[in-house]
Design an enzyme around this catalytic site. Sequence first.
Site: not given
Length: 374
Positions: A26, A30, A218
């Site tokens: 993960h 960018d 998250e």
Amino acid sequence: MSAPDKDYRMPNGGPSIASLPKVSLHDHLDGGLRPETVVELADEAGVTLPVTGGSADLDRWFVESATAGSLTDYIATFDVTVAVMQTESALQRVAREFVLDLAADGVVHAEVRWAPEQHLRGGLSLDQAVEAVQAGIDEAVSALADDDHELSVGQILSAMRHADRSLEIATLAVRHREAGVLGFDIAGAEEGHPAGDHRAAFDLLAREFLPVTVHAGEADGLDSIRGALLDGRALRLGHGVRIAEDIRVIQSRGGQTTVELGPIASWVRDREIALELAPQSNLQTGAIAAWGADLDDHPFDLLYQLGYRVTVNTDNRLMSATSLSRELALLTQAFDYDLSDVLAFQLNAAAASFLPLEDRDDLADRITLGFEAV
């Protein structure tokens, strides 16, 4: 700050963590630019940066801006990096440097995720963007092979969950599955944008048997994880840390601790659905605010001790001023882990990778031999 050069080591004079073979599942393209590259590309593209003091000040700005306690503020920093990644040459350079930096940190397999739909402002097509990133990856892997450093890298194409191009990106991923793409993801603002909004894309991917990981657990809780599992058919959860909301820890009067798993927590553990945990990022975005504000409060160890397939990741090396070695070093300090624990995290990641079974087995063997050699 984005790629610390400190030699992080295992406790008590143990080996350098950078020397250990590692797997990165993960890690956003960018979110992994070198600060000096951002400055140079911004100058070429005429992009105005938020600070003018050079790469060191910009590096500091990324970390400070990302550490605002919410995923929304964290994501806002990507406006800068995405702005300088709008041409074939820029994408190729960023991808090449991204892979070289992973190799310098001892990574032997990486799955690089990014959202092609965000890189079309300069006139690129989706296919051209994917091909540019793959060219940069191939260039780096070839250069590393010349130096006897073996590294496998695959792309994970992300669709932005607040947009409406997920079916198009899923089709793109399928189209490039024999040319570097390993899987699909949805990313971006999680709360208010459930996986079910992208059911058509997930249906296509299921029909084509292309693996899926979904950002969930998250910035949103159990409903988001449920959607990732049911609508997304996710084989991995991007972060997934809030699965701990479905775990009840009970302290008895006699000091004995028992744990009760809810249905979602049980499903994720029992089916060995990998959790792509990123400790420093989770602190920055407030993902673990329900448990505390320090690494010691992170549910990582609870999940590990309960048998979840936990993996350690950086999420965004630039925004978190981190590396995989740093993440592992901080975890060993917080939870008194030893070399066998760090090996377990890498074997979890190898098993959860989107490689074919034979390649996963070979990767696990290579990791084990690397740990035995230190």
